[in-house]
Design a protein around this motif. Structure first.
Motif: not given
Length: 340
Positions: A4-6, A189-193
């Motif tokens: 995975f990537t952000v 988590a709440f976002n990709g990062l």
């Protein structure tokens, strides 16, 4: 969720939801289901508003008895409903034991790696996005297959394991129990990062903070679903600290003292059980020693439910499918080669 990537896991959703009026799509997907011939997953459209734009595949044995159980199975990164069924053996086991299985499937239009977005606020809340789509599919199965509402279960791998936790938090009244394989805590988590960070280094929140995130997801006051956590000790994709966080989260939800634990095999840390005052197991852990990222299977023998080894389906001599089914009292066939 390997590789995975952000940018990849953030993804974007394009186009309208799949909410047509078709009941059964003619594009049925063949699924050997652990080597049993003539296995088919059916696709249903028009099961609801489908705000998450997911696809619905399912299998039920012919002559399914009224008030039978349902298992919702959530695939992992870069997988499909058919692929996860083939590797895990769930529909083959459902055929033998007489229960139904539901396989929600992500679309690449939503996420380029076809994983459920367990970290996006618009998809993990009660009444929102992908979580609501899966809830609508579940209700469609209950209504049209005569499912026992008290025997609905959910399990998944990796991103599907994290989404399993989403469903248990957002809709705890729907599920009797869940099994998370190589997954992550709800609200991690709440976002990709943050998702990438949680996979590698989950936040050091207290059990009360983790449990509070589940309680805040609905107005449910209990009883809460039972929880089973499966994780490989050598998983470097979703590190085992995530299993620790999930266990802490659900021990707090159930109000169980985490220091009180039983081990079926004395001196073995691989399988631990936490029970209530009456001795009912509410949280259990299977820490598979030496296993990397994937679903543990056991290919030896001929019984359905063993699965097929391949990427993210790891033959480690223990079948998570059969063990989970046994814990949920789904193994109705007496005797035989369960080979757990």
């Amino acid at each position: 969720m390997e590789g995975f990537t952000v940018a990849a896991i953030n993804g974007r959703r394009f186009g309208p939801s799949r909410s047509r009026n078709a009941v059964l799509d003619s594009r049925a997907i063949p699924s050997p289901g652990g080597g049993v011939p003539n296995r088919w997953l059916r696709e249903t459209e028009g099961f609801g508003s489908n705000p998450g734009a997911l696809r619905m595949f399912w299998y039920a044995p012919s002559g399914l008895r009224p008030a039978s159980p349902l298992v919702v199975v959530l695939h992992g990164w870069a997988q499909t409903a058919e692929g996860y069924d083939r590797g895990s053996g769930w529909s083959a086991l459902a055929e033998r034991e007489g229960f139904a299985v539901l396989f929600p499937q992500q679309q690449p239009q939503n996420n380029p790696h076809s994983c459920f977005t367990w970290f996006r606020r618009g998809d993990i809340g009660r009444g929102d996005g992908e979580a609501l789509s899966i809830r609508q599919m579940t209700e469609d199965m209950i209504a049209n297959q005569g499912i026992d509402r008290n025997r609905v279960f959910v399990t998944g791998l990796s991103a599907g394991g994290a989404m399993t936790n989403v469903m248990l938090a957002a809709y705890p009244e729907v599920f009797a129990a869940g099994a998370i394989i190589a997954g992550l805590p709800y609200g991690g988590a709440f976002n990709g990062l943050q998702a990438v960070q949680c996979m590698r280094y989950p936040s050091g929140r207290t059990p009360q903070e983790w449990g509070g995130r589940v309680r805040a997801a609905s107005n449910h006051e209990g009883p809460w679903p039972r929880m089973s956590v499966w994780h490989g000790s050598a998983d470097t994709t979703v590190v085992p600290a995530n299993a620790d966080a999930i266990i802490a989260q659900w021990l707090d939800v159930h109000g169980i003292d985490g220091s009180i634990v039983s081990m079926p095999e004395p001196g073995t840390a691989g399988h631990r059980i936490w029970s209530d005052a009456s001795g009912h197991a509410l949280v259990e852990e299977h820490r598979v020693i030496g296993m990397a990222h994937g679903t543990p299977i056991r290919t030896a023998g001929r019984a359905p439910g063993r699965g097929i080894a391949g990427p993210f389906f790891l033959d480690v001599g223990i079948s998570s499918t059969l063990n989970i089914a046994r814990a949920w009292d789904l193994l109705a066939v007496e005797g035989g080669d369960h080979g757990i």
